[in-house]
Design an enzyme around this catalytic site. Structure first.
Site, PDB file in Angstrom:
ATOM      1  N   GLY A  60      76.303  10.025  44.048  1.00 31.85           N
ATOM      2  CA  GLY A  60      77.510   9.199  43.944  1.00 31.85           C
ATOM      3  C   GLY A  60      77.903   8.498  45.223  1.00 31.85           C
ATOM      4  O   GLY A  60      79.074   8.150  45.396  1.00 31.85           O
ATOM      5  N   THR A  70      76.935   5.433  46.409  1.00 35.28           N
ATOM      6  CA  THR A  70      77.258   4.031  46.129  1.00 35.28           C
ATOM      7  C   THR A  70      78.519   3.922  45.275  1.00 35.28           C
ATOM      8  O   THR A  70      79.340   3.021  45.473  1.00 35.28           O
ATOM      9  CB  THR A  70      76.069   3.348  45.417  1.00 35.28           C
ATOM     10  OG1 THR A  70      74.885   3.547  46.185  1.00 35.28           O
ATOM     11  CG2 THR A  70      76.316   1.868  45.254  1.00 35.28           C
ATOM     12  N   GLU A 122      55.216  33.678  27.630  1.00 37.23           N
ATOM     13  CA  GLU A 122      56.654  33.381  27.662  1.00 37.23           C
ATOM     14  C   GLU A 122      57.478  34.632  27.367  1.00 37.23           C
ATOM     15  O   GLU A 122      58.559  34.826  27.953  1.00 37.23           O
ATOM     16  CB  GLU A 122      56.989  32.267  26.664  1.00 37.23           C
ATOM     17  CG  GLU A 122      56.317  30.940  26.946  1.00 37.23           C
ATOM     18  CD  GLU A 122      56.653  30.383  28.312  1.00 37.23           C
ATOM     19  OE1 GLU A 122      57.739  30.682  28.844  1.00 37.23           O
ATOM     20  OE2 GLU A 122      55.809  29.665  28.877  1.00 37.23           O
TER      21      GLU A 122
END
Length: 653
Positions: free
Chosen positions: A240, A242, A459
């Protein structure tokens, strides 16, 4: 509705004057003038019989042989009153003194002999002349290659000078040294305000002070304070920087010049320095004002490093001019320079010193509270269902920047629209997170049953070990559906810690190695599927030993250089390098054995989880609680939170 309103077209393009139209009109008038003034329009072509008939009557004043190809016949003034000449003399295009006839004689020598013979035998008084003549079109065609070359050159010069940019005057070559900055003033206001910037409270306070100074400078100058010369916004991409500068432009109410660091760079020598001078000149004329340079590292890199261009480096000249303008002789003006970069480590030290950039404002990645505020800003224009839980979304997106959150909200809207929903549901946001983090689902990817089983146990191994470890991140979701480049994935909800202890890092390493350990226990074989796990674990172990000093054997030493100057230098000896390699390997192997021990104790539950995963392809936290029961660490955390809540309530009473 009146007819007048019906004929009005609000979207009709406005008439725009172009200087090229004037050039075109002058050229056409010039051609037309030459065309009309050319006596050839009133000339009538005649044959041999008619020519000699006129010749015999002695009406010819003179004969002009043009380019040795044809003859122009001029009639005497007293003979023009004859009937045969009246029609041409009274014509629109006739000019006094111009020829009336044109005769193609064929061979020039024969024609001249015929005229001489006629003059001798019949006593004629005409004169014979020769003329070499070229038309305006011949001149144009002869110069056409040069005209084309000049036109092409002007075209490229116009393009290189940035037509339509901030150079002024249509961006012509003479304005190439002018600044390309976009000016935002009372006529072109920026609508962004601090209300549009969620989070970044510390950064907003810093820049708010600059805005207050510009609005009421006497508040600070009465105490002897001086206006700060500049503020440098530093931080990762998408946080953030700019946007914060846009908010300053919207709040300040003073002229705001915005441009990028690369706008100073040009192929011509001296242009960058010229543009810097012009930029500050414009800003001083409109002071108090703000200059914002985005990506300042394009011109602000440290001088003298990796310079291969010899004595005249255009980028260094531009930087030298910027340094002079920011804090040199005669710079006592109310011009504040804001700049943004995510590469502060490469900037020149002279640029970073106080007096040029008095403040460095670090714009970090948002924490959980700031992410919640950012979500609330970006979901305002979205049509949400009632089940959207913004707080959970903030928890589910650790490490996301403001730009990532904006992208996620947009992705959720696209997913909901793809499914023909009337509103965006909570699951759409979760799918957007999966899409951004893991990549696109590839359900049609060809995977053999044996490979699918290996992926499922891999997994399940991650999920089981992380469930059994105190400091490992709690699981949210496990899937064996291929996403992006991964064949399976597990999503966790990591705690956002300011500092990390050794036990916490070791638990995370153990959980990461759980997949490879599960393959070893169940199949007594290991596969290449654990590459990303091994890469992550090796980086963590190396950081523990060489950066954070968390290894007893190596000791309280760090080989990390925050300035980044040790890229090509090894800051330790060969003996220490062997010790580091040994300790890294020892640490990883210890956590691998620990993961194997945990999985051997819970092998039945691991198998049950893997089979459930093969059946459903996606399982959640609730499925793990049914198999393993609630995590004992979560019970302790819940009890501690309840105690703290009760103690606070007692204190309040």
């Amino acid at each position: 509705m009146s007819d007048k309103n019906k004929n009005t077209k609000p979207n009709a393009p406005k008439f725009k004057f172009n200087m090229y139209w004037v050039y075109g009109a002058i050229f056409l008038l010039f051609i037309g003038f030459n065309f009309i003034n050319d006596g050839a329009l009133s000339v009538k072509k005649i044959g041999k019989n008619e020519f000699f008939k006129i010749l015999d009557e002695n009406d010819i004043e003179k004969v002009m042989v043009v380019n040795r190809t044809f003859a122009e016949v001029y009639i005497k003034e007293e003979s023009k009153s004859k009937e045969r000449y009246k029609k041409q003399v009274s014509g629109t295009f006739y000019r006094k003194g111009s020829p009336l006839f044109q005769y193609n004689f064929g061979d020039l020598q024969n024609f001249e002999n015929q005229i001489k013979e006629a003059k001798k035998t019949k006593g004629l008084t005409l004169d014979l002349f020769n003329d070499n003549r070229t038309s305006i079109f011949d001149h144009i065609f002869s110069f056409l290659p040069f005209i084309l070359l000049i036109a092409i050159w002007l075209f490229f010069m116009r393009r290189m000078s940035g037509s339509g940019g901030g150079g002024g005057g249509g961006g012509q070559i003479f304005n190439i040294g002018k600044s390309k900055a976009k000016l935002f003033d009372n006529d072109t206001k920026v609508k962004t305000s601090f209300l549009d910037v969620a989070g970044l409270e510390g950064a907003k306070e810093e820049v708010q002070e600059i805005v207050d100074f510009l609005k009421s400078p006497e508040k600070y100058t009465s105490l002897g304070g001086k206006i700060p010369k500049g503020a440098l916004l530093v931080g990762p991409p998408g946080t953030g920087k700019t946007l914060l500068a846009k908010a300053v432009a919207g709040e300040a109410g003073v002229p705001f010049f915005s441009l990028s660091g690369s706008d100073f760079v040009e192929m011509f020598v001296g242009v960058g320095a010229s543009r810097v001078r012009d930029l500050f000149k414009q800003a001083q004329q409109k002071s108090p004002s703000i200059i914002f340079i985005d990506e300042i590292d394009a011109i602000g890199r440290a001088r003298g490093k990796n310079s291969m261009t010899g004595g005249n480096d255009e980028r260094e000249n531009t930087l030298n001019q910027l340094l002079t303008e920011m804090d040199g002789f005669g710079t006592d003006t109310n011009v504040i320079v804001l700049a943004a970069t995510n590469r502060a480590d490469v900037l020149d030290k002279a640029l970073m010193r106080a007096g040029r950039f008095d403040r460095q404002i670090y714009v970090d990645l948002p924490d959980i509270k700031e992410r919640k505020q950012i979500f609330e800003v970006h979901i305002k224009p979205l049509k949400l269902a009632k089940d959207v839980n913004v707080e959970f979304l903030a928890q589910q997106t650790p490490g996301f920047s403001g730009a990532d959150i904006a992208n996620m909200c947009n992705e959720a809207a696209l997913i909901a629209a793809r499914k023909n929903k009337k509103a965006i549901h909570h699951q759409d946001f979760l799918d957007a997170v999966d899409r951004i983090v893991g990549g696109l689902e590839k359900k049609n990817k060809v995977i053999t049953p044996k490979e699918k089983k290996t992926i499922a146990f891999h997994e399940a191994g991650h999920a089981t070990v992380s469930w059994m470890l105190e400091h490992a991140a709690p699981l949210v979701k496990v899937t064996i559906v291929p996403r992006g480049q991964s064949l399976g994935a597990a999503w966790y909800l990591p705690a956002e810690r300011m500092i990390v202890q050794t036990e916490q890092m070791l638990d995370e390493m153990c959980a990461t190695l759980g997949g490879r350990a599960a393959e070893k226990i169940v199949f007594d074989k290991i596969s290449t599927g654990a590459l990303s796990d091994l890469e992550k674990v090796t980086k963590q172990a190396r950081a523990m030993v060489t950066v954070y000093g968390l290894n007893e054997e190596v000791g309280n030493i760090t080989y990390y250089d925050s300035s980044g100057n040790d890229a090509f230098v090894k800051p330790y000896s060969e003996e220490t390098a062997k010790k580091i390699d040994k300790e890294i390997s020892k640490m990883i192997e210890a956590q691998y054995q620990r993961a194997i021990e945990i999985l051997e104790v819970n092998k039945e539950k691991l198998t049950t989880l893997a089979e459930l995963l093969l059946e459903k392809e996606v399982i959640f936290k609730d499925d793990l609680e049914k198999i393993f029961g609630q995590r004992p660490f979560e019970k302790e955390e819940t009890n501690e939170e309840e105690k703290e809540t009760k103690e606070e309530e007692i204190k309040e009473e």
